[in-house]
Write a protein that holds these residues in place. Structure first.
Motif, PDB file in Angstrom:
ATOM      1  N   THR A 202      79.102  37.849 -54.089  1.00 23.92           N
ATOM      2  CA  THR A 202      78.056  37.269 -55.121  1.00 23.92           C
ATOM      3  C   THR A 202      78.453  36.799 -56.354  1.00 23.92           C
ATOM      4  O   THR A 202      77.531  36.462 -57.163  1.00 23.92           O
ATOM      5  CB  THR A 202      76.948  38.639 -55.472  1.00 23.92           C
ATOM      6  N   ALA A 203      79.871  36.808 -56.632  1.00 17.72           N
ATOM      7  CA  ALA A 203      80.081  36.325 -57.837  1.00 17.72           C
ATOM      8  C   ALA A 203      79.924  34.784 -58.135  1.00 17.72           C
ATOM      9  O   ALA A 203      80.168  34.239 -57.264  1.00 17.72           O
ATOM     10  CB  ALA A 203      81.716  36.890 -58.021  1.00 17.72           C
ATOM     11  N   ALA A 204      79.920  34.433 -59.280  1.00 17.77           N
ATOM     12  CA  ALA A 204      79.715  33.181 -59.613  1.00 17.77           C
ATOM     13  C   ALA A 204      81.074  32.530 -59.708  1.00 17.77           C
ATOM     14  O   ALA A 204      81.441  31.214 -59.012  1.00 17.77           O
ATOM     15  CB  ALA A 204      79.097  32.673 -60.828  1.00 17.77           C
ATOM     16  N   ALA A 205      81.978  33.180 -59.945  1.00 22.48           N
ATOM     17  CA  ALA A 205      83.142  32.675 -60.068  1.00 22.48           C
ATOM     18  C   ALA A 205      84.288  33.787 -59.257  1.00 22.48           C
ATOM     19  O   ALA A 205      85.163  34.361 -60.180  1.00 22.48           O
ATOM     20  CB  ALA A 205      84.089  32.125 -61.303  1.00 22.48           C
ATOM     21  N   PRO A 206      84.470  33.861 -58.059  1.00 22.32           N
ATOM     22  CA  PRO A 206      85.072  34.958 -57.615  1.00 22.32           C
ATOM     23  C   PRO A 206      86.612  34.871 -57.610  1.00 22.32           C
ATOM     24  O   PRO A 206      87.050  33.906 -57.756  1.00 22.32           O
ATOM     25  CB  PRO A 206      84.872  34.957 -56.163  1.00 22.32           C
ATOM     26  N   ARG A 207      87.239  35.875 -57.912  1.00 18.80           N
ATOM     27  CA  ARG A 207      88.717  35.920 -58.309  1.00 18.80           C
ATOM     28  C   ARG A 207      89.538  37.315 -57.396  1.00 18.80           C
ATOM     29  O   ARG A 207      89.582  38.101 -57.932  1.00 18.80           O
ATOM     30  CB  ARG A 207      89.152  36.075 -59.729  1.00 18.80           C
ATOM     31  N   PRO A 208      89.462  37.035 -55.996  1.00 21.03           N
ATOM     32  CA  PRO A 208      90.007  38.102 -55.375  1.00 21.03           C
ATOM     33  C   PRO A 208      91.208  38.802 -55.758  1.00 21.03           C
ATOM     34  O   PRO A 208      91.365  40.025 -55.613  1.00 21.03           O
ATOM     35  CB  PRO A 208      90.115  37.543 -53.861  1.00 21.03           C
ATOM     36  N   SER A 209      92.245  37.987 -56.108  1.00 24.85           N
ATOM     37  CA  SER A 209      93.741  38.393 -56.523  1.00 24.85           C
ATOM     38  C   SER A 209      93.671  39.253 -57.673  1.00 24.85           C
ATOM     39  O   SER A 209      94.448  40.158 -57.807  1.00 24.85           O
ATOM     40  CB  SER A 209      94.389  37.281 -56.717  1.00 24.85           C
ATOM     41  N   ARG A 210      92.561  39.243 -58.508  1.00 21.35           N
ATOM     42  CA  ARG A 210      92.558  40.074 -59.442  1.00 21.35           C
ATOM     43  C   ARG A 210      92.041  41.655 -59.262  1.00 21.35           C
ATOM     44  O   ARG A 210      92.067  42.352 -60.172  1.00 21.35           O
ATOM     45  CB  ARG A 210      91.399  39.500 -60.620  1.00 21.35           C
ATOM     46  N   GLN A 211      91.649  41.757 -58.056  1.00 18.99           N
ATOM     47  CA  GLN A 211      91.000  43.118 -57.889  1.00 18.99           C
ATOM     48  C   GLN A 211      92.184  43.789 -56.960  1.00 18.99           C
ATOM     49  O   GLN A 211      92.687  43.129 -55.907  1.00 18.99           O
ATOM     50  CB  GLN A 211      89.935  42.978 -56.782  1.00 18.99           C
ATOM     51  N   PRO A 212      92.471  45.021 -57.491  1.00 15.55           N
ATOM     52  CA  PRO A 212      93.624  45.598 -56.761  1.00 15.55           C
ATOM     53  C   PRO A 212      93.428  46.090 -55.341  1.00 15.55           C
ATOM     54  O   PRO A 212      94.620  45.959 -54.622  1.00 15.55           O
ATOM     55  CB  PRO A 212      93.806  47.108 -57.721  1.00 15.55           C
ATOM     56  N   GLN A 213      92.189  46.198 -54.872  1.00 15.20           N
ATOM     57  CA  GLN A 213      91.960  46.278 -53.790  1.00 15.20           C
ATOM     58  C   GLN A 213      92.133  45.344 -52.696  1.00 15.20           C
ATOM     59  O   GLN A 213      92.412  45.480 -51.520  1.00 15.20           O
ATOM     60  CB  GLN A 213      90.419  46.676 -53.457  1.00 15.20           C
ATOM     61  N   PHE A 214      92.263  44.079 -53.147  1.00 18.45           N
ATOM     62  CA  PHE A 214      92.765  42.921 -52.430  1.00 18.45           C
ATOM     63  C   PHE A 214      94.115  43.370 -51.874  1.00 18.45           C
ATOM     64  O   PHE A 214      94.354  42.748 -50.641  1.00 18.45           O
ATOM     65  CB  PHE A 214      92.573  41.608 -53.300  1.00 18.45           C
ATOM     66  N   ALA A 215      95.040  43.612 -52.669  1.00 17.27           N
ATOM     67  CA  ALA A 215      96.390  44.121 -52.320  1.00 17.27           C
ATOM     68  C   ALA A 215      96.462  45.058 -51.507  1.00 17.27           C
ATOM     69  O   ALA A 215      97.129  45.009 -50.539  1.00 17.27           O
ATOM     70  CB  ALA A 215      97.211  44.203 -53.709  1.00 17.27           C
ATOM     71  N   ALA A 216      95.751  46.012 -51.748  1.00 17.79           N
ATOM     72  CA  ALA A 216      95.505  47.222 -51.079  1.00 17.79           C
ATOM     73  C   ALA A 216      95.191  46.929 -49.302  1.00 17.79           C
ATOM     74  O   ALA A 216      95.713  47.579 -48.665  1.00 17.79           O
ATOM     75  CB  ALA A 216      94.683  48.341 -51.622  1.00 17.79           C
ATOM     76  N   ALA A 217      93.948  46.160 -49.358  1.00 13.77           N
ATOM     77  CA  ALA A 217      93.689  45.649 -48.219  1.00 13.77           C
ATOM     78  C   ALA A 217      95.026  44.843 -47.288  1.00 13.77           C
ATOM     79  O   ALA A 217      95.192  45.183 -46.004  1.00 13.77           O
ATOM     80  CB  ALA A 217      92.510  44.796 -48.168  1.00 13.77           C
ATOM     81  N   LEU A 218      95.590  43.986 -47.967  1.00  8.66           N
ATOM     82  CA  LEU A 218      96.822  43.539 -47.417  1.00  8.66           C
ATOM     83  C   LEU A 218      97.683  44.444 -46.912  1.00  8.66           C
ATOM     84  O   LEU A 218      98.490  44.310 -45.916  1.00  8.66           O
ATOM     85  CB  LEU A 218      97.136  42.364 -48.262  1.00  8.66           C
ATOM     86  N   ARG A 219      98.092  45.303 -47.830  1.00 10.35           N
ATOM     87  CA  ARG A 219      99.097  46.466 -47.142  1.00 10.35           C
ATOM     88  C   ARG A 219      98.688  47.273 -46.051  1.00 10.35           C
ATOM     89  O   ARG A 219      99.274  47.248 -45.135  1.00 10.35           O
ATOM     90  CB  ARG A 219      99.287  47.378 -48.407  1.00 10.35           C
ATOM     91  N   LEU A 220      97.244  47.471 -46.044  1.00 13.92           N
ATOM     92  CA  LEU A 220      96.772  48.184 -44.659  1.00 13.92           C
ATOM     93  C   LEU A 220      96.927  47.349 -43.511  1.00 13.92           C
ATOM     94  O   LEU A 220      97.432  47.670 -42.481  1.00 13.92           O
ATOM     95  CB  LEU A 220      95.501  48.795 -45.104  1.00 13.92           C
ATOM     96  N   LEU A 221      96.446  46.060 -43.581  1.00 15.93           N
ATOM     97  CA  LEU A 221      96.414  45.297 -42.675  1.00 15.93           C
ATOM     98  C   LEU A 221      97.913  44.713 -42.215  1.00 15.93           C
ATOM     99  O   LEU A 221      98.284  44.580 -41.028  1.00 15.93           O
ATOM    100  CB  LEU A 221      95.833  43.849 -42.995  1.00 15.93           C
ATOM    101  N   GLY A 222      98.851  44.744 -43.295  1.00 19.41           N
ATOM    102  CA  GLY A 222     100.204  44.470 -42.941  1.00 19.41           C
ATOM    103  C   GLY A 222     100.869  45.485 -41.968  1.00 19.41           C
ATOM    104  O   GLY A 222     101.824  45.331 -41.340  1.00 19.41           O
ATOM    105  N   THR A 223     100.513  46.994 -42.322  1.00 17.42           N
ATOM    106  CA  THR A 223     101.118  48.011 -41.305  1.00 17.42           C
ATOM    107  C   THR A 223     100.721  47.700 -39.914  1.00 17.42           C
ATOM    108  O   THR A 223     101.432  48.213 -39.104  1.00 17.42           O
ATOM    109  CB  THR A 223     100.338  49.303 -41.919  1.00 17.42           C
ATOM    110  N   MET A 224      99.720  46.961 -39.639  1.00 18.28           N
ATOM    111  CA  MET A 224      99.201  46.751 -38.208  1.00 18.28           C
ATOM    112  C   MET A 224     100.276  45.480 -37.869  1.00 18.28           C
ATOM    113  O   MET A 224     100.934  45.572 -36.717  1.00 18.28           O
ATOM    114  CB  MET A 224      98.086  46.425 -37.933  1.00 18.28           C
TER     115      MET A 224
END
Length: 413
Positions: A202-224
């Protein structure tokens, strides 16, 4: 964006006409419908139109495939009247191009109001809902290995390891269609950080990379994805494998145990399953103890282009009737949130989950991120991430995650 999966199922190259025959002088009233579907889906839609009976106008179906956004361009001398938009997230961006929907249509889930209702006016109606957290698998493989469908993310990793140790590739991955990678990532992010997911959507100007959870999701997905022996054909085959090919890899060639594939995969599954009885489905498991499982939702939404006609409104009313889609439901690969019955057992389960109160449902995030979620955005980031880690073990994850976050930051500008 989801239109690429329709193109790979066999895009039609010519204009197709349904409904009443047209006048030889070309003067008969007509409604032009732009769709992204091809192959089986396009044929099924024509059967839906045929079931509407005699109309006072001709329905011309214009299959645009990946170019569905051109339906809003100004170049066409005969633009479509009705667009089956595969990206509900685009509706708010095209409000000035759209007419309000006719009043009194079948009520959809309130979930849709966020995207389709603006200042009390409805500008879109879901025609076809997509459940994007479905995993199709072969039960015989699980039984032979003494395994059950996973109830949690750790369970899933354990299942994959057990299958790999038994010489069975767990996953078939259609990385050739980048939206499959974003679907995978979105389920993980939604499962671990629903508030962050909703905020980005819903953000007008989303910045996914600035969210630590973005990296956390990558790490979890990367384990698979990084687990040795996890991907059928390895990264090389995954990168060129499109959606139907990944399904055939599991059920036709039987070189993998499971595949992430939405409800619209059902006709391909049924057509190519070497054993029609050896077909199962589970949904994306919970990512954290006690947390609800993620459910990522997409749709093909009916919108009316300005200026509209009474005939176009009439067609929308007819297509919005719950019984109108019976021919497509009978063929399989179709869900709608105004009914729960008439599907196969697998799709009935998906329909019930979409309707269940308290489920963790969110729209497809990549469709709502605009350019950040498209081919040169999140899709490219995840494709490059897969190349760096696929089958290479967990040791490569820290560097690959940092690189993906940096790459996403460059896209965000």
């Amino acid at each position: 964006m989801r239109s690429s999966r329709r193109a790979v199922l066999g895009a039609a190259a010519s204009l197709l006409v349904a409904g009443c025959s047209s006048d030889v002088l070309g003067l008969r009233r007509s409604v032009r419908v732009a769709v992204s579907w091809g192959g089986q889906e396009l044929r099924a839609f024509h059967r839906v139109l045929d079931s509407l009976g005699n109309l006072d106008y001709t329905v011309e179906v214009v299959p645009l495939g990946d170019d569905i956004s051109s339906a809003f361009g100004a170049r066409s001398t005969r633009p479509p009247d009705l667009v089956m938009l595969p990206q509900p997230g685009l509706v708010p961006r095209h409000l000035r191009d759209l007419e309000p929907m006719p009043a009194g249509l079948a009520r959809r889930s309130a979930l849709w109001d966020e995207l389709l209702v603006h200042d009390g006016t409805t500008y879109g109606i879901p025609f076809k809902t997509a459940h994007k957290s479905a995993i199709w698998y072969r039960p015989s493989v699980f039984r032979a290995a003494g395994l059950q469908p996973p109830a949690s993310w750790p369970d899933w990793l354990t299942v994959n390891r057990a299958l790999a140790q038994a010489g069975i590739r767990p996953l078939s991955l259609a990385a050739g269609d980048g939206w499959v990678l974003t679907d995978f990532f979105e389920n993980v992010l939604l499962g671990i950080a629903p508030a962050v997911y909703a905020g980005l959507a819903t953000a007008a100007a989303p910045r996914p990379s600035r969210q630590p959870q973005f990296a956390a999701a990558l790490r979890l997905l990367g384990t698979m994805w990084s687990a040795p022996g996890s991907l059928a054909g390895g990264v090389q085959r995954s990168l060129v494998q499109q959606f139907p090919d990944a399904i055939i890899e599991v059920f036709g060639h039987r070189r993998a145990a499971m595949v992430l594939a939405s409800d619209f995969a059902e006709p391909v599954v049924r057509q190519f399953a070497a054993d029609p009885k050896d077909v199962g489905l589970f949904t994306f498991p919970s990512l954290a103890p006690g947390a609800p499982a993620p459910v990522v939702v997409g749709a093909d939404v009916m919108v009316l282009r300005k200026p509209t006609t009474d005939d176009a409104r009439d067609l929308v009313r007819r297509l919005a009737a719950p019984a109108a889609v019976d021919p497509w439901i009978k063929e399989g690969g179709f869900l709608t949130d105004v009914r729960l019955k008439g599907y196969s057992p697998e799709l009935t389960r998906l329909a019930e989950q979409l309707a269940a109160p308290g489920e963790l449902l969110q729209f497809d995030l990549s469709d709502r991120l605009g350019r950040l979620g498209d081919t040169n955005g999140l899709r490219r980031v995840l494709t490059d991430f897969l190349v760096k880690i696929g089958g290479r073990g967990a040791a490569v994850l820290p560097e690959a995650v940092d690189a993906a976050v940096g790459q996403m930051r460059e896209v965000e500008g």
